[in-house]
Design a protein around this motif. Sequence first.
Motif, PDB file in Angstrom:
ATOM      1  N   TRP A 271       0.820  -1.207   0.000  1.00 39.62           N
ATOM      2  CA  TRP A 271       0.000   0.000   0.000  1.00 39.62           C
ATOM      3  C   TRP A 271       0.858   1.263   0.000  1.00 39.62           C
ATOM      4  O   TRP A 271       0.498   2.272  -0.622  1.00 39.62           O
ATOM      5  N   ARG A 272       2.002   1.220   0.667  1.00 38.57           N
ATOM      6  CA  ARG A 272       2.886   2.388   0.633  1.00 38.57           C
ATOM      7  C   ARG A 272       3.443   2.609  -0.773  1.00 38.57           C
ATOM      8  O   ARG A 272       3.524   3.750  -1.253  1.00 38.57           O
ATOM      9  N   ASP A 273       3.790   1.533  -1.454  1.00 41.77           N
ATOM     10  CA  ASP A 273       4.294   1.656  -2.813  1.00 41.77           C
ATOM     11  C   ASP A 273       3.207   2.204  -3.750  1.00 41.77           C
ATOM     12  O   ASP A 273       3.489   3.047  -4.619  1.00 41.77           O
ATOM     13  N   ARG A 274       1.979   1.734  -3.576  1.00 42.37           N
ATOM     14  CA  ARG A 274       0.883   2.255  -4.400  1.00 42.37           C
ATOM     15  C   ARG A 274       0.692   3.745  -4.159  1.00 42.37           C
ATOM     16  O   ARG A 274       0.473   4.524  -5.093  1.00 42.37           O
ATOM     17  N   GLY A 275       0.748   4.139  -2.904  1.00 43.23           N
ATOM     18  CA  GLY A 275       0.564   5.547  -2.579  1.00 43.23           C
ATOM     19  C   GLY A 275       1.678   6.415  -3.125  1.00 43.23           C
ATOM     20  O   GLY A 275       1.429   7.532  -3.624  1.00 43.23           O
ATOM     21  N   ARG A 276       2.910   5.934  -3.065  1.00 41.93           N
ATOM     22  CA  ARG A 276       4.040   6.714  -3.587  1.00 41.93           C
ATOM     23  C   ARG A 276       3.959   6.891  -5.099  1.00 41.93           C
ATOM     24  O   ARG A 276       4.519   7.847  -5.653  1.00 41.93           O
ATOM     25  N   ALA A 277       3.264   5.973  -5.764  1.00 39.31           N
ATOM     26  CA  ALA A 277       3.150   6.059  -7.217  1.00 39.31           C
ATOM     27  C   ALA A 277       2.097   7.063  -7.662  1.00 39.31           C
ATOM     28  O   ALA A 277       2.031   7.412  -8.846  1.00 39.31           O
ATOM     29  N   SER A 278       1.272   7.520  -6.740  1.00 40.48           N
ATOM     30  CA  SER A 278       0.228   8.489  -7.081  1.00 40.48           C
ATOM     31  C   SER A 278       0.788   9.907  -7.014  1.00 40.48           C
ATOM     32  O   SER A 278       1.554  10.241  -6.111  1.00 40.48           O
ATOM     33  N   THR A 279       0.369  10.740  -7.941  1.00 41.53           N
ATOM     34  CA  THR A 279       0.803  12.137  -7.939  1.00 41.53           C
ATOM     35  C   THR A 279      -0.160  12.972  -7.087  1.00 41.53           C
ATOM     36  O   THR A 279      -1.269  12.533  -6.750  1.00 41.53           O
ATOM     37  N   ALA A 280       0.266  14.182  -6.770  1.00 40.71           N
ATOM     38  CA  ALA A 280      -0.596  15.098  -6.026  1.00 40.71           C
ATOM     39  C   ALA A 280      -1.869  15.402  -6.810  1.00 40.71           C
ATOM     40  O   ALA A 280      -2.955  15.546  -6.232  1.00 40.71           O
ATOM     41  N   ILE A 281      -1.742  15.473  -8.134  1.00 33.52           N
ATOM     42  CA  ILE A 281      -2.918  15.735  -8.966  1.00 33.52           C
ATOM     43  C   ILE A 281      -3.889  14.563  -8.882  1.00 33.52           C
ATOM     44  O   ILE A 281      -5.114  14.760  -8.757  1.00 33.52           O
ATOM     45  N   GLU A 282      -3.376  13.354  -8.936  1.00 32.72           N
ATOM     46  CA  GLU A 282      -4.246  12.175  -8.841  1.00 32.72           C
ATOM     47  C   GLU A 282      -4.946  12.110  -7.488  1.00 32.72           C
ATOM     48  O   GLU A 282      -6.138  11.773  -7.410  1.00 32.72           O
ATOM     49  N   LEU A 283      -4.231  12.437  -6.422  1.00 30.14           N
ATOM     50  CA  LEU A 283      -4.846  12.441  -5.101  1.00 30.14           C
ATOM     51  C   LEU A 283      -5.935  13.505  -5.011  1.00 30.14           C
ATOM     52  O   LEU A 283      -7.031  13.253  -4.492  1.00 30.14           O
ATOM     53  N   THR A 284      -5.656  14.694  -5.503  1.00 29.61           N
ATOM     54  CA  THR A 284      -6.647  15.764  -5.465  1.00 29.61           C
ATOM     55  C   THR A 284      -7.893  15.383  -6.252  1.00 29.61           C
ATOM     56  O   THR A 284      -9.033  15.600  -5.809  1.00 29.61           O
ATOM     57  N   ARG A 285      -7.683  14.798  -7.414  1.00 27.08           N
ATOM     58  CA  ARG A 285      -8.826  14.373  -8.228  1.00 27.08           C
ATOM     59  C   ARG A 285      -9.632  13.284  -7.521  1.00 27.08           C
ATOM     60  O   ARG A 285     -10.866  13.268  -7.589  1.00 27.08           O
ATOM     61  N   ALA A 286      -8.940  12.369  -6.851  1.00 30.42           N
ATOM     62  CA  ALA A 286      -9.641  11.295  -6.132  1.00 30.42           C
ATOM     63  C   ALA A 286     -10.486  11.863  -5.000  1.00 30.42           C
ATOM     64  O   ALA A 286     -11.639  11.462  -4.801  1.00 30.42           O
ATOM     65  N   LEU A 287      -9.913  12.799  -4.247  1.00 30.20           N
ATOM     66  CA  LEU A 287     -10.666  13.427  -3.158  1.00 30.20           C
ATOM     67  C   LEU A 287     -11.888  14.165  -3.699  1.00 30.20           C
ATOM     68  O   LEU A 287     -12.992  14.077  -3.133  1.00 30.20           O
ATOM     69  N   GLN A 288     -11.704  14.889  -4.797  1.00 27.74           N
ATOM     70  CA  GLN A 288     -12.830  15.616  -5.381  1.00 27.74           C
ATOM     71  C   GLN A 288     -13.880  14.653  -5.925  1.00 27.74           C
ATOM     72  O   GLN A 288     -15.086  14.894  -5.789  1.00 27.74           O
ATOM     73  N   PHE A 289     -13.440  13.554  -6.518  1.00 23.87           N
ATOM     74  CA  PHE A 289     -14.390  12.583  -7.055  1.00 23.87           C
ATOM     75  C   PHE A 289     -15.241  11.989  -5.947  1.00 23.87           C
ATOM     76  O   PHE A 289     -16.471  11.880  -6.087  1.00 23.87           O
ATOM     77  N   LEU A 290     -14.598  11.609  -4.841  1.00 25.21           N
ATOM     78  CA  LEU A 290     -15.372  11.058  -3.728  1.00 25.21           C
ATOM     79  C   LEU A 290     -16.368  12.076  -3.190  1.00 25.21           C
ATOM     80  O   LEU A 290     -17.538  11.746  -2.933  1.00 25.21           O
TER      81      LEU A 290
END
Length: 470
Positions: free
Chosen positions: A339-358
């Motif tokens: 899970w840490r490796d998956r998280g490190r592979a995500s960009t700040a843009i991807e995280l922001t988009r995921a939060l907005q999508f939820l």
Amino acid sequence: MNELHELDATAQSAALRSGEVTSVELVRHHLDRIEAHGATLGAFVTVTAEQALERAAAADQRIASGDAPPFAGVPTAFKDLTFTRGVPTSMGSAGMRDFVPDLNAYVVDLVEAAGFISLGKTNTPEFGLSSYTDNDVIGPARTPWDPTRNAGGSSGGAAAAVSAGLVPVAQGSDGGGSIRIPASACGIFGFKPSRGRVSAGPAGSDWSGLAGDGPLTRTVRDAAALLDAMAHPEPGDVRPLPEPAVPYAEWARRAPRRMRIARWSQTHLDGVSPGPDAVEAWESASRLLESLGHEVVDVDNPFPRELEPQFNVIWSSGIASAAIPEEVEPLLRANTRYWRDRGRASTAIELTRALQFLELTTRQVVTNLQAYDAFLTPTLALPPQPVGWFNESSDPIEDHRRELLFTPYTALYNMSGQPAASLPLHWTAEGLPVGVMLAALPGQDGPLFSLCAQVEQAAPWHDRRPPGFD
């Protein structure tokens, strides 16, 4: 009087005030049960017996003086993810077993201010990442109904302890189902409050809006009372809800109005369906609710499958950003590294988009559900599973797939911020508990307590106890 551990926390409080028992006697009784059963169940990582007995003696003095909080002298326990000043808090990680916080989580201060006495720290998977409880600190937590099966996670030790009568109530935390999953697997009541109901302070963070603390109990009235103790915002909370105008203990004593309850059993995940025991429990609960005068309406699952990958971006980013000491990294379990490796592979843009999508997606879901007062689904798709079932492949990807097969329902309410509870209403032919989940609209924790209490009164479960732990 019944055996002390057969009393719920509310009844234990009454017995203390009537002089039927002292807190020292009550705490010793539960410490003896922990010594007898705790290791078998993997319920406790740390037991704070000496500290608990000292606090029990002080509680007896306060009760005698007439100046005691409502639950003075009643035993409880805190999850080993939760900061407790001066008490080891391993967070389920072998690399953190010597970590001792120098402050309490705010929820600890609040629960102790209500008079509860902690007997120690309950078992949890490493950093609370799994829907089952196992780690390299003490191993798995097991359901008392069949100790060959896992207690669920991530509050598995807490649920096992309450189910077996090692403590009457316990604090848990829930970021994807971690109160309701083990409540179902251990045959007890678990309540996840609305987003913002319980503070994450002072050192915790609610940055994702997914996680929060809540009660694991044997009765609805105990859960309401424990949430009353917890539900006080701390200054500076990011998304605080105000203190309830009516105590939840009062809501639990009120009969609910006739409700319109939407139900569904299909999952939002491709290829994941509930097993026959989950469906049977859900159907039985539907008939019970109808018999109580409520309208139960079939609807399609309102949550889209696109939520799952976005949830995973947020979930993995959270553990990737955790400040884990460099020397601890080699000691992490394979699942945590995955899970840490998956998280490190995500960009700040991807995280922001995921939060907005939820946020946008679940806002629309909640808007579309305004015609209903409550929602009924299975808690889990499967009964408690064998201890090694989730991670027997040693492949984190397969581990995650099996977790989705087990728990496809609970995380949706973390995404939407809705209150949700698992009720122990069904047991399989083999005697395994199977919970059903009732939820409400955001902020409607009080009416949900009223509904759960009505169901409990109609189909009592408090006296149903796992064999060998009575």
